[in-house]
Design an enzyme around this catalytic site. Structure first.
Site, PDB file in Angstrom:
ATOM      1  N   GLY A  14       0.817  -1.221   0.000  1.00  0.00           N
ATOM      2  CA  GLY A  14       0.000   0.000   0.000  1.00  0.00           C
ATOM      3  C   GLY A  14       0.843   1.259   0.000  1.00  0.00           C
ATOM      4  O   GLY A  14       0.527   2.234  -0.700  1.00  0.00           O
ATOM      5  N   HIS A 198      -3.129 -18.118  -8.638  1.00  0.00           N
ATOM      6  CA  HIS A 198      -1.872 -17.565  -8.115  1.00  0.00           C
ATOM      7  C   HIS A 198      -1.361 -18.513  -7.036  1.00  0.00           C
ATOM      8  O   HIS A 198      -1.328 -18.196  -5.861  1.00  0.00           O
ATOM      9  CB  HIS A 198      -2.113 -16.168  -7.540  1.00  0.00           C
ATOM     10  CG  HIS A 198      -0.860 -15.505  -7.064  1.00  0.00           C
ATOM     11  ND1 HIS A 198       0.275 -15.389  -7.826  1.00  0.00           N
ATOM     12  CD2 HIS A 198      -0.575 -14.895  -5.878  1.00  0.00           C
ATOM     13  CE1 HIS A 198       1.204 -14.759  -7.138  1.00  0.00           C
ATOM     14  NE2 HIS A 198       0.715 -14.448  -5.954  1.00  0.00           N
TER      15      HIS A 198
HETATM   16  O1  TXD Z   1       0.813 -11.191  -6.499  1.00  0.00           O
HETATM   17  C1  TXD Z   1       0.129 -11.059  -5.478  1.00  0.00           C
HETATM   18  N1  TXD Z   1      -1.204 -10.873  -5.570  1.00  0.00           N
HETATM   19  C2  TXD Z   1       0.790 -11.150  -4.105  1.00  0.00           C
HETATM   20  C3  TXD Z   1      -0.097 -10.581  -3.024  1.00  0.00           C
HETATM   21  C4  TXD Z   1       2.148 -10.586  -4.092  1.00  0.00           C
HETATM   22  C5  TXD Z   1       2.714 -10.198  -2.897  1.00  0.00           C
HETATM   23  C6  TXD Z   1       1.915  -9.944  -1.668  1.00  0.00           C
HETATM   24  N2  TXD Z   1       0.601 -10.585  -1.715  1.00  0.00           N
HETATM   25  C7  TXD Z   1      -0.332 -10.284  -0.624  1.00  0.00           C
HETATM   26  O2  TXD Z   1      -0.665  -8.905  -0.572  1.00  0.00           O
HETATM   27  C8  TXD Z   1       0.184 -10.600   0.754  1.00  0.00           C
HETATM   28  O3  TXD Z   1       0.202 -12.003   0.972  1.00  0.00           O
HETATM   29  C9  TXD Z   1      -0.826  -9.862   1.601  1.00  0.00           C
HETATM   30  O4  TXD Z   1      -2.005 -10.636   1.675  1.00  0.00           O
HETATM   31  C10 TXD Z   1      -1.119  -8.605   0.754  1.00  0.00           C
HETATM   32  C11 TXD Z   1      -0.443  -7.352   1.230  1.00  0.00           C
HETATM   33  O5  TXD Z   1       0.932  -7.552   1.323  1.00  0.00           O
HETATM   34  P1  TXD Z   1       1.813  -6.473   2.166  1.00  0.00           P
HETATM   35  O6  TXD Z   1       3.227  -6.886   2.058  1.00  0.00           O
HETATM   36  O7  TXD Z   1       1.415  -5.084   1.811  1.00  0.00           O
HETATM   37  O8  TXD Z   1       1.304  -6.776   3.645  1.00  0.00           O
HETATM   38  P2  TXD Z   1       1.345  -5.769   4.889  1.00  0.00           P
HETATM   39  O9  TXD Z   1       2.547  -4.909   4.842  1.00  0.00           O
HETATM   40  O10 TXD Z   1       1.056  -6.604   6.093  1.00  0.00           O
HETATM   41  O11 TXD Z   1       0.076  -4.815   4.601  1.00  0.00           O
HETATM   42  C12 TXD Z   1      -1.232  -5.281   4.733  1.00  0.00           C
HETATM   43  C13 TXD Z   1      -1.976  -4.177   5.458  1.00  0.00           C
HETATM   44  C14 TXD Z   1      -1.477  -3.997   6.906  1.00  0.00           C
HETATM   45  O12 TXD Z   1      -0.945  -2.698   7.076  1.00  0.00           O
HETATM   46  C15 TXD Z   1      -2.716  -4.224   7.741  1.00  0.00           C
HETATM   47  O13 TXD Z   1      -2.818  -3.373   8.870  1.00  0.00           O
HETATM   48  C16 TXD Z   1      -3.805  -3.909   6.736  1.00  0.00           C
HETATM   49  O14 TXD Z   1      -3.356  -4.521   5.541  1.00  0.00           O
HETATM   50  N3  TXD Z   1      -5.099  -4.434   7.122  1.00  0.00           N
HETATM   51  C17 TXD Z   1      -6.255  -3.848   6.769  1.00  0.00           C
HETATM   52  N4  TXD Z   1      -6.487  -2.772   5.997  1.00  0.00           N
HETATM   53  C18 TXD Z   1      -7.791  -2.442   5.839  1.00  0.00           C
HETATM   54  N5  TXD Z   1      -8.834  -3.135   6.388  1.00  0.00           N
HETATM   55  C19 TXD Z   1      -8.590  -4.228   7.154  1.00  0.00           C
HETATM   56  N6  TXD Z   1      -9.619  -4.916   7.703  1.00  0.00           N
HETATM   57  C20 TXD Z   1      -7.255  -4.629   7.376  1.00  0.00           C
HETATM   58  N7  TXD Z   1      -6.677  -5.646   8.085  1.00  0.00           N
HETATM   59  C21 TXD Z   1      -5.346  -5.518   7.906  1.00  0.00           C
END
Ligand code: TXD
Length: 336
Positions: A14, A198
């Site tokens: 994000g 995926h």
């Molecule tokens: O190719 C692809 N699609 C994949 C996806 C490639 C790499 C990463 N992949 C997945 O993306 C990974 O397995 C995670 O499921 C997501 C996000 O990866 P990221 O590295 O950004 O994870 P983070 O840093 O933990 O960020 C996720 C954020 C974190 O800040 C949480 O607080 C937030 O999600 N979060 C929420 N946001 C909004 N609403 C809710 N309910 C919520 N819960 C957690």
């Protein structure tokens, strides 16, 4: 340029999305929604009070905003711990969830094991989209990718063209990178696509892989290509293992923005997209990665490739894996 893009989840991916959207001038306003940090109920009251005042999304938005004069960008950024920052967004990119983290013994949960955790998150995300930007184009990244997109579809029932998952663009980029590296040519010369779910049974399509329009087999032997395709399937886990925290985050963000730009600039670009299939490739009612034309309406058209018999069998196996995960998701959703 859109009026507003919403980023759900202000974590590693994000954060890159928000800074790239501003730098590329893709929207006049960016809204980032993330509940983190969340107070730990077992912490002392004063510590919980401090954490309640903190916000990853607001902090990252302020950081990027304070850099805008340096890069001469006039972008408005707004963060929130609830979903209000998404208000009015024409497009949302969903990263909410938890990435795969190494267990103490060094092994990693599979994408499917993330399902239970991230399903609960996705149900909340769907409520936020419904409340603040019900007509937004949705690009979802969170894992397990295919099941999360399936869940958003179940909870939001958007028009088919407005809901897509990002995985194939990243998986295909990985395939292209490894082919370019092995053939010692520019990545710009390599055209390749990965289809299916995926997961570890994703389908690198060797029969359509080309270098400067020339079949890849003219440059690399079958054994080398098989090794590259195996590495492509496992590339996510390779980065997770090296990082020791979270998962790949720059390449997924860039991949999602390639899809977003195809929509924003009405490029009618053919990209691998996780989309709801209604009979194409012999699949019905599942979200699976296939080539699509992306334009101003989102998914303009699904493109059917002529796959070899081996590739067709691999695609069917991958789709069966997606079906299994979605069945698990559907059963869990009944309890949420
Ligand atoms: O190719 C692809 N699609 C994949 C996806 C490639 C790499 C990463 N992949 C997945 O993306 C990974 O397995 C995670 O499921 C997501 C996000 O990866 P990221 O590295 O950004 O994870 P983070 O840093 O933990 O960020 C996720 C954020 C974190 O800040 C949480 O607080 C937030 O999600 N979060 C929420 N946001 C909004 N609403 C809710 N309910 C919520 N819960 C957690």
């Amino acid at each position: 340029m859109l009026k507003k893009i919403g980023v759900i989840g202000g974590g590693y991916i994000g954060g890159v999305l928000a800074q790239e959207i501003a730098h590329r001038r893709l929207a006049r306003e960016i809204g980032v929604s993330d509940p983190a940090p969340m107070p730990n109920p077992s912490d002392p009251e004063d510590r919980q009070t401090v954490v309640k005042k903190q916000s990853v999304s607001i902090g990252k938005c302020l950081d990027i905003a304070e850099g805008l004069p340096v890069v001469s960008r006039d972008t408005k950024l707004v963060g929130s711990k609830d979903y209000s920052a998404l208000a009015g967004a024409e497009m949302v990119i969903n990263t909410a969830g938890v990435p795969r983290k190494a267990r103490p013994d060094g092994t990693f949960p599979s994408r499917e094991e993330l399902l239970a955790i991230n399903l609960k998150v996705t149900v909340e995300v769907a409520k936020g989209i419904k409340q603040y930007c019900p007509d937004a184009m949705i690009i979802s990244i969170a894992n397990p990718l295919d099941a999360i997109v399936f869940t958003l579809d179940k909870r939001l029932s958007p028009p088919k063209n407005r809901l897509m998952g990002m995985a194939g663009v990243l998986d295909s980029a990985r395939y292209c990178y490894f082919v370019a590296e092995a053939a010692n040519v520019s990545v710009e010369n390599v055209n390749a696509i990965v289809l299916g779910g995926h997961g570890d049974d994703m389908v690198p399509v060797r029969s359509s892989c080309q270098i400067a329009g020339i079949p890849v087999a003219k440059f690399l032997d079958a054994d080398t290509l098989a090794k590259i395709e195996t590495r492509t399937r496992k590339a996510g886990g390779e980065v997770v293992g090296l990082l020791g925290f979270g998962s790949a985050f720059v390449s997924p963000a860039w991949a999602a923005l390639e899809m977003a730009e195809a929509v924003i600039f009405d490029k009618r670009k053919i990209l691998p997209v996780c989309v709801k299939l209604e009979g194409e490739y012999g699949v019905k009612g599942l979200f699976v990665g296939v080539p699509c034309i992306l334009g101003k309406n989102g998914i303009e058209k699904v493109v059917e490739l002529d796959l070899t018999d081996e590739e067709k069998a691999a695609f069917a196996k991958s789709a069966a894996g997606v079906a299994k995960t979605c069945e698990e998701a559907e059963a869990m959703l009944k309890t949420l």
